[in-house]
Structures are given as C-alpha cells and as structure tokens.
Design a protein around this motif. Structure first.
Motif, PDB file in Angstrom:
ATOM      1  N   ARG A 138      31.953  39.762  44.934  1.00 57.83           N
ATOM      2  CA  ARG A 138      32.279  38.398  45.341  1.00 57.83           C
ATOM      3  C   ARG A 138      33.157  37.709  44.299  1.00 57.83           C
ATOM      4  NH1 ARG A 138      29.485  36.213  49.561  1.00 57.83           N
ATOM      5  NH2 ARG A 138      27.819  37.476  50.463  1.00 57.83           N
ATOM      6  N   TRP A 155      36.847  38.705  44.544  1.00 54.64           N
ATOM      7  CA  TRP A 155      37.627  38.385  45.738  1.00 54.64           C
ATOM      8  C   TRP A 155      37.440  36.957  46.265  1.00 54.64           C
ATOM      9  CZ3 TRP A 155      41.213  41.707  45.927  1.00 54.64           C
ATOM     10  CH2 TRP A 155      40.987  43.041  45.588  1.00 54.64           C
ATOM     11  N   ASP A 156      36.432  36.232  45.848  1.00 56.65           N
ATOM     12  CA  ASP A 156      36.245  34.838  46.312  1.00 56.65           C
ATOM     13  C   ASP A 156      36.956  33.850  45.411  1.00 56.65           C
ATOM     14  OD1 ASP A 156      34.676  35.789  48.315  1.00 56.65           O
ATOM     15  OD2 ASP A 156      32.882  34.726  47.728  1.00 56.65           O
ATOM     16  N   ASN A 210      38.476  33.640  50.532  1.00 57.52           N
ATOM     17  CA  ASN A 210      38.540  34.928  49.846  1.00 57.52           C
ATOM     18  C   ASN A 210      39.909  35.556  50.059  1.00 57.52           C
ATOM     19  OD1 ASN A 210      38.422  37.207  51.930  1.00 57.52           O
ATOM     20  ND2 ASN A 210      36.700  35.942  52.578  1.00 57.52           N
ATOM     21  N   VAL A 211      40.239  36.437  49.148  1.00 59.28           N
ATOM     22  CA  VAL A 211      41.580  37.009  49.125  1.00 59.28           C
ATOM     23  C   VAL A 211      41.910  37.738  50.419  1.00 59.28           C
ATOM     24  CG1 VAL A 211      43.087  38.653  47.922  1.00 59.28           C
ATOM     25  CG2 VAL A 211      41.510  37.209  46.611  1.00 59.28           C
ATOM     26  N   PHE A 212      40.941  38.471  50.971  1.00 62.27           N
ATOM     27  CA  PHE A 212      41.201  39.270  52.167  1.00 62.27           C
ATOM     28  C   PHE A 212      41.632  38.404  53.350  1.00 62.27           C
ATOM     29  CE2 PHE A 212      37.557  41.813  50.187  1.00 62.27           C
ATOM     30  CZ  PHE A 212      38.423  42.581  49.410  1.00 62.27           C
ATOM     31  N   GLN A 217      34.465  40.854  56.837  1.00 62.33           N
ATOM     32  CA  GLN A 217      35.906  40.603  56.743  1.00 62.33           C
ATOM     33  C   GLN A 217      36.602  41.119  58.006  1.00 62.33           C
ATOM     34  OE1 GLN A 217      36.530  38.652  54.139  1.00 62.33           O
ATOM     35  NE2 GLN A 217      34.381  38.977  53.646  1.00 62.33           N
ATOM     36  N   TYR A 277      42.068  48.094  49.554  1.00 62.88           N
ATOM     37  CA  TYR A 277      40.958  48.133  48.590  1.00 62.88           C
ATOM     38  C   TYR A 277      39.992  49.222  49.021  1.00 62.88           C
ATOM     39  CZ  TYR A 277      36.354  46.976  46.696  1.00 62.88           C
ATOM     40  OH  TYR A 277      35.116  47.047  46.120  1.00 62.88           O
ATOM     41  N   THR A 315      33.488  46.927  40.063  1.00 58.57           N
ATOM     42  CA  THR A 315      32.843  45.651  40.348  1.00 58.57           C
ATOM     43  C   THR A 315      31.452  45.533  39.734  1.00 58.57           C
ATOM     44  OG1 THR A 315      32.222  46.592  42.500  1.00 58.57           O
ATOM     45  CG2 THR A 315      34.122  45.101  42.445  1.00 58.57           C
ATOM     46  N   GLY A 368      41.794  39.261  41.834  1.00 59.56           N
ATOM     47  CA  GLY A 368      42.155  38.528  43.040  1.00 59.56           C
ATOM     48  C   GLY A 368      43.285  37.553  42.802  1.00 59.56           C
ATOM     49  N   SER A 424      43.247  29.529  42.522  1.00 62.80           N
ATOM     50  CA  SER A 424      42.467  30.758  42.459  1.00 62.80           C
ATOM     51  C   SER A 424      41.408  30.592  41.380  1.00 62.80           C
ATOM     52  CB  SER A 424      43.356  31.972  42.155  1.00 62.80           C
ATOM     53  OG  SER A 424      43.960  31.844  40.885  1.00 62.80           O
TER      54      SER A 424
END
Length: 275
Positions: free
Chosen positions: A93, A96-97, A106-108, A131, A162, A209, A250, A263
């Motif tokens: 998290r 990417w958050d 979030n990035v996605f 996602q 990813y 991660t 991210g 960000s």
C-alpha cells in the motif's frame, strides 16, 4: 515522458538487513539476504542482481558471492518503510497509494484513468484484487510472474507492468532457507532475460515490498529493502542512498507519465535522468 514503459519486479521477502526501527518490530538481527547467503552451499550466485548493483548497496556489509562491482549497470539504494505498521500488505500500500487532491488515490487507477495500460501479476492480496481497471493475473510461482512480464516486453504499448514474485516470501514464512536461496537464484536467471530484452526507453525497477527472514519465526521482518533502477539508455548507475518511504517508487512512475500533481514520496526521475 522520460520512459515509454516501466517494469517493476517485486522480490517480495528480500530484505537487506535490520532497519533503523527494527527493535520496534522484533526484528533486531534480521538479515534475509545475509542469512540465506551464509547457509548456501558454496557461494550464492546472483549475477544479474549483482551487475545491477545489489552488492553495491551492501558495500559496508558485503554478502559472500554478491560483492560490489566497479561499474554497476543500475542505480542502487535502500528503501526504509515509513509506515508504523509492518503487516505484509503494508509496504504494498505504501508503495502505490498516495493522497490526491480530494481523496486517497493509487498509482494503478491513476494511470489507467489517464489511458495508460497497467498489468498486475502475483499472488493476489485483497488490495491488488480490487484494481479492476488493470489487467490482473493471479500466479503462484516466480516463473509464472516472469512469463507475464515477458509477454509485456513484446508489447510496444506504453504503460506499467508490476509483478510480484511469491516464492521467496513463501520460503521465508516457512523458515526454508534453502528454498529461499533456490527461488532467488532462479529469479535472478529470469531477470537476466528481462534486462536483455528491454528497449532503450524502458525502465526497470527491482525492489521488495516487505522482508521475510527465514531464520525468524515472525514475518514480515523489519528490514531495509532493495532498490535497483535500470534503463539501457543510462550507461552508468550510482548510489541513490536510503529512501525514507516505499512511496518513492510510485512517485517516480507518476512523474514519468505526468499524471498526478501530488504524491506521497519523492520521485527518482530527476536523479536517474540527469546524466
């Protein structure tokens, strides 16, 4: 846009030694890579990661078989998790958050909303499974994750891929030192093909991660995490230091595609494109 395609490979479970706050998480003495290396018969060989700069991260505490190289191909550094928790999804998290102008984003989803394709592959935690705009692949082995990545390498479309490698994390949780080393060695071999097949305007980010030292009964372990960044268009890498949050990954992707004004981390883009 500095890079056309970005590939992120999450060596989940691969820690580089106890973090500065390890005492708060029962992780004093944790050193996933070091403990796997000393348990390995002979010397642990990770030639691709070594050439990218993995040994250069540990120049003050070398790992047998993964020594520093004089001219690493990639930029190299360590990530320190900023979050006060240390569960397995915490680092995912954090990476990417981020806090958007109105709500947590979030990035996605930000990338897909901007028209960039996103591919996710790994043993899905609930976070990745939600996602929905992304192309998602649930896989149970490192080889299967790399297979998805190889397919994306043959796709010229710009965007993010990813992949999460599950086998090191599984080995760490089951206190299987030999299994961890075997999975890590195989992943290094698969990564060699990725480096070979990348285009000049591609960017590879190798990271983790969370850490899972097999010598500890409690995982994740609170350790520094690897950060290796490589592009064929950059001749030589250098040290990126200790990054204070996984969100720097991210932030780098968001800045590269120019899709977010804010960000949670600090982008690496300027550092890796200044030469």
């Amino acid at each position: 846009m500095a890079f056309h395609r970005i590939f992120v490979v999450d060596f989940a479970g691969l820690g580089l030694g106890e973090a500065s706050d390890a005492n708060r998480f029962q992780s004093v003495g944790a050193d996933t890579l070091g403990h796997v290396a000393v348990s390995w018969p002979g010397q642990l060989k990770l030639p691709t990661l070594q050439q990218l700069g993995l040994g250069n991260i540990r120049i003050d505490h070398p790992v047998a078989g993964v020594e520093p190289v004089e001219h690493p191909l990639g930029f190299y550094g360590r990530l320190h998790m900023a979050a006060q928790g240390n569960r397995r999804p915490t680092g995912l998290r954090e990476m990417w958050d981020y806090t958007g102008e109105i709500r947590t984003e979030n990035v996605f989803t930000t990338l897909t909303a901007a028209g960039y394709p996103v591919t996710l592959a790994g043993p899905f935690l609930s976070y990745l499974a939600t996602q929905t705009p992304a192309s998602r692949y649930q896989v149970g082995s490192n080889q299967a994750s790399f297979r998805i990545l190889y397919e994306r390498l043959n796709d010229p479309a710009s965007g993010l891929t990813y992949i999460c490698l599950p086998e090191m994390r599984f080995a760490g949780e089951h206190q299987d030192l030999m299994g961890f080393g075997t999975a890590l060695s195989a992943a290094d071999h698969y990564l060699e093909q990725v480096v070979h097949d990348m285009g000049a305007n591609d960017l590879l980010i190798v990271t983790a991660t969370h850490a899972a030292d097999p010598t500890f009964g409690l995982t994740p372990t609170r350790e520094y995490l690897p950060l290796l960044v490589y592009s064929p268009s950059r001749a030589n890498g250098f040290a990126l230091g200790i990054r204070r949050t996984l969100a720097d990954v991210g932030a780098t992707i968001l800045e590269n595609y120019g899709v977010a004004a804010t960000s949670a981390g600090h982008s690496l883009l300027n550092e890796i494109t200044q030469i």
